[in-house]
Design a protein around this motif. Structure first.
Motif, short mmCIF file in Angstrom:
data_model
loop_
_atom_site.label_atom_id
_atom_site.label_comp_id
_atom_site.label_asym_id
_atom_site.label_seq_id
_atom_site.Cartn_x
_atom_site.Cartn_y
_atom_site.Cartn_z
N ARG A 69 8.31 -93.97 85.26
CA ARG A 69 8.51 -93.85 86.89
C ARG A 69 8.18 -93.50 87.65
O ARG A 69 8.26 -94.07 89.29
CB ARG A 69 9.77 -94.13 86.87
N LEU A 70 7.57 -92.49 87.81
CA LEU A 70 6.70 -91.93 88.79
C LEU A 70 4.81 -92.20 88.28
O LEU A 70 5.46 -91.45 87.32
CB LEU A 70 6.75 -90.88 88.87
N ILE A 71 4.57 -92.14 89.16
CA ILE A 71 3.05 -91.83 88.25
C ILE A 71 2.28 -90.98 89.57
O ILE A 71 2.45 -90.81 90.57
CB ILE A 71 2.16 -93.16 88.73
N ILE A 72 0.92 -89.89 88.73
CA ILE A 72 0.47 -89.08 89.71
C ILE A 72 -1.06 -89.67 89.81
O ILE A 72 -1.40 -90.24 88.77
CB ILE A 72 0.16 -87.81 88.99
N ASP A 73 -1.48 -90.12 91.23
CA ASP A 73 -2.39 -90.95 91.06
C ASP A 73 -3.73 -90.51 91.32
O ASP A 73 -4.24 -90.03 92.44
CB ASP A 73 -2.34 -92.12 92.65
N SER A 74 -3.99 -89.35 90.43
CA SER A 74 -5.61 -89.18 90.34
C SER A 74 -5.87 -89.28 88.93
O SER A 74 -4.75 -89.23 87.47
CB SER A 74 -5.07 -87.49 90.38
N PRO A 75 -7.06 -89.73 88.79
CA PRO A 75 -7.86 -89.59 87.07
C PRO A 75 -6.95 -88.17 85.71
O PRO A 75 -7.02 -89.40 85.30
CB PRO A 75 -8.82 -89.41 87.18
N ASP A 76 -7.17 -87.37 86.45
CA ASP A 76 -6.70 -86.74 85.18
C ASP A 76 -4.92 -86.28 85.31
O ASP A 76 -4.48 -84.94 84.56
CB ASP A 76 -7.32 -84.92 85.15
N GLY A 77 -4.37 -86.52 86.34
CA GLY A 77 -3.16 -86.43 86.64
C GLY A 77 -2.82 -85.17 87.44
O GLY A 77 -1.69 -84.44 86.87
N ASP A 78 -3.79 -84.86 87.91
CA ASP A 78 -3.40 -83.03 88.08
C ASP A 78 -3.42 -81.79 86.87
O ASP A 78 -3.08 -80.42 86.96
CB ASP A 78 -2.84 -83.14 89.25
N GLY A 79 -3.34 -82.61 85.90
CA GLY A 79 -2.81 -81.27 84.53
C GLY A 79 -2.12 -80.75 84.29
O GLY A 79 -0.83 -80.36 83.39
N LEU A 80 -0.87 -82.16 84.53
CA LEU A 80 0.42 -82.09 84.88
C LEU A 80 1.66 -82.04 82.94
O LEU A 80 2.19 -81.60 82.90
CB LEU A 80 1.63 -82.26 86.60
N LEU A 81 0.63 -83.62 83.48
CA LEU A 81 1.04 -84.23 82.08
C LEU A 81 0.29 -83.70 80.97
O LEU A 81 -1.45 -84.77 81.39
CB LEU A 81 1.87 -85.38 82.88
N LEU A 82 0.52 -83.95 79.50
CA LEU A 82 -0.43 -83.22 78.30
C LEU A 82 -0.24 -85.03 77.67
O LEU A 82 1.37 -84.71 77.29
CB LEU A 82 -0.94 -82.22 77.95
N CYS A 83 -0.86 -85.84 77.36
CA CYS A 83 -0.62 -86.72 75.81
C CYS A 83 0.09 -85.50 74.55
O CYS A 83 -0.34 -84.44 74.74
CB CYS A 83 -2.04 -87.37 74.95
N GLU A 84 1.02 -86.26 74.63
CA GLU A 84 2.22 -85.41 73.47
C GLU A 84 0.88 -85.10 71.83
O GLU A 84 1.85 -84.41 70.90
CB GLU A 84 3.46 -85.49 73.00
N MET A 85 0.19 -86.01 71.77
CA MET A 85 -0.77 -85.87 70.21
C MET A 85 -1.85 -85.42 70.86
O MET A 85 -2.30 -84.24 70.13
CB MET A 85 -0.85 -87.71 70.24
N CYS A 86 -3.41 -85.76 71.64
CA CYS A 86 -4.16 -85.10 72.05
C CYS A 86 -4.29 -83.94 72.89
O CYS A 86 -5.50 -84.18 72.86
CB CYS A 86 -5.22 -86.06 71.56
N LYS A 87 -3.34 -83.88 73.98
CA LYS A 87 -2.83 -82.82 74.85
C LYS A 87 -4.09 -83.42 75.79
O LYS A 87 -4.71 -82.42 77.27
CB LYS A 87 -3.04 -81.69 74.38
N ALA A 88 -4.27 -84.85 75.94
CA ALA A 88 -6.23 -84.95 76.41
C ALA A 88 -4.67 -85.35 78.22
O ALA A 88 -3.50 -85.95 78.14
CB ALA A 88 -6.23 -86.46 76.37
N PRO A 89 -5.49 -84.99 79.44
CA PRO A 89 -4.46 -84.93 81.03
C PRO A 89 -4.12 -86.53 80.48
O PRO A 89 -5.43 -87.46 80.98
CB PRO A 89 -5.62 -84.24 82.13
N ILE A 90 -2.76 -86.87 81.12
CA ILE A 90 -2.34 -88.47 81.46
C ILE A 90 -1.89 -88.12 82.96
O ILE A 90 -1.16 -87.41 83.33
CB ILE A 90 -1.31 -89.00 80.26
N ASN A 91 -1.66 -89.64 83.25
CA ASN A 91 -1.49 -89.65 84.69
C ASN A 91 0.88 -90.22 84.81
O ASN A 91 0.95 -89.84 85.97
CB ASN A 91 -1.33 -89.99 86.00
#
Ligand SMILES: [Zn+2]
Ligand SMILES: [Zn+2]
Length: 134
Positions: A69-91
């Motif tokens: 519902r909210l999106i962090i508008d930066s390519p790596d999401g400021d490192g706040l959210l990580l993919c639950e499978m591979c731990k890549a930064p997501i936004n």
């Protein structure tokens, strides 16, 4: 119907499948409007400042991010959210695009698997969502 304890207030409630009680759901909806409006006014904000200025808990802001519902508008999401499978930064959401693709194709192969992963892709229509950052 199951009695589960709410993720946010820890109170037990009769659940139809969710982990958030109706009172918290209502609060989160109100908080979402507050945060979304704040982000429209302050596009260069970050999650700490948003939490402080709106008095919405970071836990709720993170929840809204994970729900897409909210999106962090930066390519790596400021490192706040990580993919639950591979731990890549997501936004936004819970999985990166790669893993969403993998999960989708493995679900096709295991059509009669009993446990389906709880993956909800963000709605393609983002009318109600807002972006954090610049
Ligand atoms: Zn609750
Ligand atoms: Zn991933």
């Amino acid at each position: 119907m199951n009695i589960v304890s709410c993720t946010f207030c820890k109170k037990p409630f009769a659940s139809l499948g969710g982990r958030i009680c109706p009172a918290c759901m209502e609060q989160i909806d109100k908080d979402f409007i507050t945060v979304r409006d704040y982000i429209y006014e302050h596009k260069h904000s970050n999650i700490d400042r948003i939490a402080k200025e709106t008095e919405v808990s970071k836990q709720i802001i993170m929840h809204l991010l994970k729900e897409g519902r909210l999106i962090i508008d930066s390519p790596d999401g400021d490192g706040l959210l990580l993919c639950e499978m591979c731990k890549a930064p997501i936004n936004t959401g819970r999985l990166c695009k790669n893993c969403i693709g993998k999960v989708a194709s493995s679900m096709d192969k295991n059509v009669d698997a009993h446990k389906k992963p709880e993956i909800k892709e963000p709605e393609p229509n983002l009318k109600g969502s807002a972006k954090i950052g610049n």
